[in-house]
Design an enzyme around this catalytic site. Structure first.
Site, short mmCIF file in Angstrom:
data_model
loop_
_atom_site.label_atom_id
_atom_site.label_comp_id
_atom_site.label_asym_id
_atom_site.label_seq_id
_atom_site.Cartn_x
_atom_site.Cartn_y
_atom_site.Cartn_z
N LYS A 1 35.46 -16.62 -77.54
CA LYS A 1 35.88 -15.43 -76.80
C LYS A 1 35.41 -14.13 -77.47
CE LYS A 1 40.35 -14.84 -76.25
NZ LYS A 1 40.79 -13.48 -76.65
N ARG B 1 48.91 -10.69 -73.15
CA ARG B 1 49.16 -12.03 -73.65
C ARG B 1 50.16 -12.79 -72.79
NH1 ARG B 1 46.97 -13.79 -77.95
NH2 ARG B 1 46.37 -12.26 -79.48
N ARG C 1 34.10 -28.24 -88.24
CA ARG C 1 33.75 -27.16 -89.17
C ARG C 1 34.11 -27.51 -90.60
NH1 ARG C 1 34.74 -21.55 -86.85
NH2 ARG C 1 36.27 -21.43 -88.50
N ARG D 1 39.26 -26.67 -93.50
CA ARG D 1 40.45 -25.81 -93.54
C ARG D 1 41.56 -26.45 -92.71
NH1 ARG D 1 38.94 -20.46 -91.04
NH2 ARG D 1 41.20 -20.46 -90.93
N ARG E 1 47.50 -25.88 -81.49
CA ARG E 1 47.18 -24.51 -81.07
C ARG E 1 46.82 -24.48 -79.59
NH1 ARG E 1 42.57 -23.01 -84.95
NH2 ARG E 1 42.41 -21.06 -83.81
#
Ligand SMILES: [Zn+2]
Length: 216
Positions: free
Chosen positions: A13, A88, A127, A159, A170
């Site tokens: 985004k 939001r 990642r 991570r 999430r």
């Protein structure tokens, strides 16, 4: 053109916001940037926001809304803007609508970047971060066969934010929070979905294509 960009984590985004805004010659207005500008500029709203953040509390809606209002009142936003990170939720969307109405303006379009959950997991969970230089590599897209950084030889690690279960969580939180917002804009008749899979330039091209009927 006045538009809002929405999309799940991992949809790219931030990058799309930048490209689309620059293609349309309108300012990209992200809540992150607004927060930082107010805090570093030491504005009253910035001080207020910082007092919440320092206590580890969420900055209340009315503070965020006031900052967005200030930013949208600025000269460069009069002929259009791209909002990223706001609204939001539905109450914020209603406030935005009323704010614009007050100025004789309306939102033209809400662009929804659509990526399925498995694709987001593939992007984020692949990642690996270098423990020495902080560079990010991708096991699949960079064809990483070992766990060493190609730039500095440092040890790569995953991570916590990028772990599959965290990513899935999430995404769930995002869907729950955003579904009513998506519905709100669908009801207003200004929601347009754009397939956000594939190369960055390809997604930008699709987005510009989707925006064309709303331009001018
Ligand atoms: Zn490195």
């Amino acid at each position: 053109m006045r538009l809002v960009l929405v999309g799940p984590p991992g949809a790219g985004k931030g990058t799309q916001a930048q490209y689309i805004a620059s293609n349309l010659s309108i300012p990209k207005i992200s809540t992150g940037d607004i927060f930082r500008a107010n805090v570093s500029g030491g504005t009253e709203l910035g001080k207020l926001a910082k007092s919440y953040m320092d206590r580890g509390d969420l900055v209340p809606d009315e503070v965020t809304v006031a900052m967005v209002r200030d930013r949208l009142s600025e000269e460069d936003a009069q002929d259009g803007f791209l909002l990223d990170g706001f609204p939001r939720n539905v109450p914020q969307a209603e406030v935005l609508r009323d704010m614009l109405k007050e100025w004789g303006q309306t939102l033209d379009i809400v662009l929804n970047l659509v990526v399925d959950d498995d694709e987001v997991v593939r992007r984020l969970a692949g990642r690996r971060t270098c423990s020495q230089c902080g560079r990010i590599w991708h096991v699949e897209f960079d064809d990483k066969k070992d766990d060493r950084c190609d730039a500095c030889g440092g040890q790569l690690f995953q991570r916590d934010d990028d772990k599959e279960e965290t990513v899935r969580h999430r995404l769930e939180v995002y869907q729950q929070q955003t579904a009513p917002l998506i519905e709100f804009y669908a009801d207003e008749g200004i929601l347009v979905g754009v397939d956000a899979t594939g190369p960055v330039e390809e997604v930008t091209r699709r987005a510009m294509e989707a925006l064309r009927p709303f331009a001018g």
